[in-house]
Design a protein around this motif. Structure first.
Motif, PDB file in Angstrom:
ATOM      1  N   UNK A 639      -0.408  -1.717   1.258  1.00 56.14           N
ATOM      2  CA  UNK A 639      -0.209  -2.484   0.024  1.00 56.14           C
ATOM      3  C   UNK A 639      -1.506  -3.177  -0.384  1.00 56.14           C
ATOM      4  N   UNK A 640      -2.005  -2.835  -1.565  1.00 50.10           N
ATOM      5  CA  UNK A 640      -3.279  -3.366  -2.030  1.00 50.10           C
ATOM      6  C   UNK A 640      -3.124  -4.419  -3.121  1.00 50.10           C
ATOM      7  N   UNK A 641      -1.952  -4.459  -3.757  1.00 55.28           N
ATOM      8  CA  UNK A 641      -1.851  -5.303  -4.938  1.00 55.28           C
ATOM      9  C   UNK A 641      -0.438  -5.847  -5.108  1.00 55.28           C
ATOM     10  N   UNK A 642      -0.342  -7.135  -5.419  1.00 53.98           N
ATOM     11  CA  UNK A 642       0.912  -7.766  -5.821  1.00 53.98           C
ATOM     12  C   UNK A 642       0.875  -7.968  -7.331  1.00 53.98           C
ATOM     13  N   UNK A 643       2.034  -7.964  -7.975  1.00 56.10           N
ATOM     14  CA  UNK A 643       2.051  -8.133  -9.434  1.00 56.10           C
ATOM     15  C   UNK A 643       1.461  -9.472  -9.858  1.00 56.10           C
TER      16      UNK A 643
END
Length: 948
Positions: A639-643
């Protein structure tokens, strides 16, 4: 169950109308009257539900009426939830709209949505009217209704560990396990315990399995739960896991057998197969031939309800477990029912108590259940009502020995009854993780709806309530004696399924069986757990059960990935879901790689577990799940990005993000999640790590005042404005935060000054309630802070990789400290006894570390001398010194003053080992009184490496 569902719908209705959204409601004419009628109908029905719940057991017509009521109440809850979600969406949109836009710009869409909801309410009111009228045909009695959710009285937990009246069976079993028999006999001995359900076969087997003589007799022991059906692949996999073989991803059954065959070669093993049902000898034969490769003296122990099963598996002279004698049952009952009572009370209740025990028919489980119930009945009249209950006479209940369970269940508050019934979603012998279970209860609304209440505390109380009444067993506890995990007895699980019938279904999907999942009995199911076995594919037919509120998916095949069209289809069809979980036993799973934008259709979703999945990004549309309370993304290593829009998740209480270190940054919008109770990891990136996004800073934690449990902060070495951190007092308002982990690591360029870390440590003052503190990569030369010394409740302190630290605080003055671990400092001389002015006192004895039990030192490469003085450590039980090559000796004062020292470990510390080794060391006599002493050599010298 119907009582609880109606209560939830009514509670939700009152909550929404209390928001007083006034003019927006009146835009659709008669909606207010419809809402009032809905409330009146629900209250009228609620008044007779207690009587209906009792009558349904023997009256099929009442049972059918309740089923209709449940279905309608579920639909009402959906509509009310949709209404509330729309209110939250409007609140979010209003926050984004500039003030110069008139509200009328958005009015038409609001009216249309309100009219749609009002129309649904009107249709449901018509259904409910008919149901309310029909209730009069059953002569149901009204009972006083309580609208408000009551707090359950907290009770102490009694864990009955002793087994009554089984001494002869226990001695016989242990004797058979230790018996070497005839060495020339080539057969593998199979020993069996046979008896009906609830007779304590498993408990007796566990006692023998954990017997010290038995443990010492076998090279290895393996416990496998078999149950029905006998799944050869699953059993073989469990045996391999129990043997602790190197993990191999076998897909063929024969490969598993070959692995077992090789793993037990020349080993004397004990294999327990618990709860065997299958009478098919072919299923057992392949295991039997494989297991014969063990060394002489190996044994197989089975527990079964069927004597024929024992015979088919080759067991000779099985141990038959009969019902307990009345007096043994009475002793078990008394331990529970009379807990905390005076002798006078016990004497008054004994006669009626013995009559109740007689109805338990010698079954320990039944006796425990009814004893746990009567513990909370204070008067003789209450006991008499239990004795006279019609439930004892019901044939369907009596035949399955469920009468005590039904009596205990009926005496639970309605909100706790539904929490118990929810456990029917799990398969038999499932490990029920307490925190996980509470979050699932919360997602269904069982713990209330108000974001300001501590629903998690209510859930803990409900769990304890069920545990205290013997609905749970086999408890596992943490170091603080808190329950973390438990199981349900098979009969209790059967009872939960009896209560819920077709509402819950649990199914294992094998290769080729995907199309057999859905049938007429599952059409109205509300909750389901699917287990995808190796080689199976996801049964897309599950999407036809549109009423599902829980879907828990457990995938055992690490190679399997969901096809691209499955999730969009699932999200589009199962829009009533409150809980969705995709779990796997493998950290790097392939089940889900992409979360599609259609996730926004799950408007009711409150619990989303994506842990251990291969997702790289979460879509922005996930932020439209305004009801979401729990988001678990732990171990999503890709996982590289959260909203960036996470601030819209106004209901989010638990963001569980262990081991998500591949994230480029945490969005700054996290500061808006003021309902958060759990934030596992919070990390600060350097300003240059991702300038394109609004990343969080340490200041984003300031308003998250409800955080509880454990918080781990990483990247503190990237903090630049220490003065601002100190001014904001970021951690001091978090009174429920009990465990804090501070990492002073840095990912940017440039070296960090030692005094920067010292100033930052001082600025990170937590609330005084803190109980555990870990500090890692701290670069200060002195470890000292006024706030650390003020933590009177601190029980555990660990310092890791503090490579610049040469001076330590007077930690011995921490009054509650029980465990201290120091790792990687540059301390040369450790001084234990320090007065408040910093001077060492040698004239008088001082009791420092008054509660310290565990003391560990790791990688103290510069440590040469331990100046102990006259200090007394009255509670020290374990001392471990690892990789401290320059330390010359243990201080005499320590060895003389620590009277309770039970365990001493010295690892790869050559001078200490030489000086204290038995027989040759000059100081051996000084430590010889310690019961357990371990000298472990370095792995470079061929010795074991201790686990840190």
């Amino acid at each position: 169950m119907a009582d609880a569902i109606v209560t939830l719908a009514l509670e939700q209705l009152l909550r929404i109308t209390a928001k007083n959204i006034g003019e927006e409601v009146r835009l659709v004419g008669n909606v207010e009257n419809e809402v009032k009628n809905l409330g009146r109908n629900l209250k009228a029905i609620q008044a007779v539900l207690h009587d209906a719940e009792e009558k349904q057991v023997k009256d099929e017509a009442v049972r059918h009426w309740l089923d209709q009521l449940k279905d309608t109440s579920y639909d009402i809850e959906d509509v009310l939830d949709e209404w509330n979600t729309e209110i939250m969406r409007l609140q979010v949109e209003k926050q984004k709209v500039p003030s110069f836009f008139p509200c009328s710009c958005f009015g038409i869409k609001q009216v249309v949505l309100r009219r749609d909801i009002a129309q649904k309410i009107q249709e449901l009111n018509e259904k409910l009217d008919n149901i309310a009228k029909e209730k009069d045909a059953y002569n149901l009695k009204e009972m006083k209704s309580t609208e408000a959710r009551k707090r359950v009285q907290t009770t102490s937990f009694v864990d009955v560990a002793k087994i009554f009246g089984r001494e002869s069976e226990k001695d016989s079993l242990v004797s058979k396990l230790l018996d070497e028999g005839n060495e020339e006999q080539k057969t593998l001995p199979v020993i069996s315990l046979v008896g009906m359900g609830g007779i304590e076969k498993t408990t007796l087997a566990q006692l023998a399995y954990n017997n010290d003589e038995v443990k010492n007799h076998f090279d290895t022991r393996v416990w496998v739960r078999v149950s029905d059906p006998f799944d050869e692949f699953k059993v073989a996999t469990a045996i391999i896991e129990g043997l602790k073989c190197p993990t191999k991803d076998f897909v063929e059954f024969q490969s598993l057998l070959n692995c077992i065959h090789e793993s037990i070669k020349d080993k004397k093993f004990l294999l327990v197969l618990d709860d065997v049902w299958s009478e098919d000898y072919n299923k057992w034969e392949s295991f039997y031939h494989c297991l014969k490769n063990g060394s002489y003296g190996s044994k197989v122990l089975i527990t079964t309800r069927n004597e024929r099963v024992a015979s088919i598996m080759g067991s000779v002279a099985p141990i038959i477990m009969e019902q307990l004698a009345q007096e043994e049952c009475w002793l078990l009952f008394s331990q529970l029912a009379f807990f905390g009572r005076s002798p006078e009370e016990c004497e008054k209740l004994e006669k009626i108590g013995r009559e109740i025990v007689a109805k338990c028919k010698g079954l320990p489980l039944a006796t425990k259940t009814i004893g746990s119930l009567l513990r909370f009945k204070r008067t003789r009249d209450e006991w008499q009502r239990i004795l006279d209950s019609e439930i004892w006479k019901l044939e369907e209940i009596e035949k399955s020995f469920l009468s005590p369970l039904m009596l205990s269940y009926n005496n639970l508050p309605s909100e706790i009854r539904q929490c118990f019934s929810y456990c029917a979603i799990f398969p038999k012998d499932h490990n029920l993780m307490k925190d996980h279970l509470i979050k699932l209860w919360m997602a269904q609304g069982y713990l209330g709806f108000d974001n300001d209440t501590e629903m998690e505390v209510i859930g803990q109380e409900y769990f304890d309530h069920l545990a205290s009444r013997s609905f749970f067993q086999e408890f596992e506890k943490d170091d603080d004696e808190n329950i973390i995990c438990c199981k349900m007895h098979d009969i209790v699980h059967d009872f939960a399924q009896f209560l819920t019938k077709n509402e819950y279904f649990t199914v294992g999907i094998k290769r080729g069986s995907e199309d057999l999942v859905i049938n007429t009995s599952t059409e109205k199911a509300r909750h389901s757990m699917l287990t995808l076995h190796v080689g199976a594919t996801f049964p897309i037919s599950i999407c036809s059960i549109k009423s599902l509120r829980s879907l828990l998916i457990d995938c055992e095949d690490f190679l399997y990935s969901l096809p691209d069209d499955v999730l969009p289809n699932l999200f589009g069809e199962l829009t009533s879901l409150r809980a969705l979980e995709t779990s796997t036993r493998i950290i790097r799973a392939n089940l889900i790689a992409v979360i599609p934008k259609e996730v926004k259709k799950l408007i009711h979703l409150k619990y989303l577990n994506l842990s251990r999945q291969g997702v790289e990004k979460l879509p922005e549309t996930l932020c439209e799940l305004y009801n979401l309370q729990t988001l678990d993304i732990s171990w999503c290593e890709k996982l590289k990005e959260l909203p960036q829009g996470m601030g819209k998740l106004m209901s989010l209480r638990h963001l569980i993000n262990f081991e998500t270190r591949s994230l480029s940054c945490m969005p700054k919008a996290i500061e808006k999640l003021t309902c958060l109770r759990t934030l596992s990891d919070f990390f600060i990136k350097s300003s240059s790590s991702d300038g394109s996004k609004a990343c969080s800073t340490l200041a984003c934690l300031k308003d998250l005042k409800h955080l509880r449990g454990t918080l781990e902060i990483r990247g503190l070495g990237n903090v630049t404005n220490v003065i601002e951190v100190k001014r904001m007092q970021i951690l001091s308002n978090k009174k429920n935060l009990l465990y804090l982990k501070l990492h002073f690591d840095k990912d940017g360029e440039g070296e960090r000054k030692n005094d920067d870390d010292e100033l930052l440590l001082e600025a990170l003052q937590p609330h005084p309630n803190l109980e555990k503190l870990d500090i890692e990569d701290y670069r200060g030369s002195t470890f000292y802070s006024d706030w650390i010394m003020s933590l009177t409740g601190l029980r555990k302190l660990s310092l890791f990789s503090c490579t610049n630290c040469m001076y330590l605080s007077p930690l011995g003055k921490l009054p509650s400290l029980e465990s201290l671990s120091i790792d990687g400092t540059r301390v040369k001389k450790l001084v234990t006894g320090i007065e408040s002015d910093g001077a060492f006192s040698s004239s008088t004895s001082a009791i420092l570390f008054p509660k310290l039990k565990v003391l560990e030192f790791w990688w103290m490469s510069e440590w040469e001398e331990w100046d102990y003085g006259n200090t007394i450590l009255p509670c020290l039980a374990s001392l471990s010194i690892n990789y401290c090559g320059k330390l010359r000796a243990l201080p005499d004062g320590l060895l003389q003053g620590a009277k309770n020292l039970q365990h001493l470990e010295i690892f790869d510390s050559d001078l200490l080992e030489e000086r204290h080794r038995k027989g040759t060391g000059e100081d051996w006599q000084k430590i010889s009184h310690i019961p357990n002493i371990e000298f472990t050599y370095s792995y470079l010298q061929g010795g074991p490496l201790p686990l840190r």
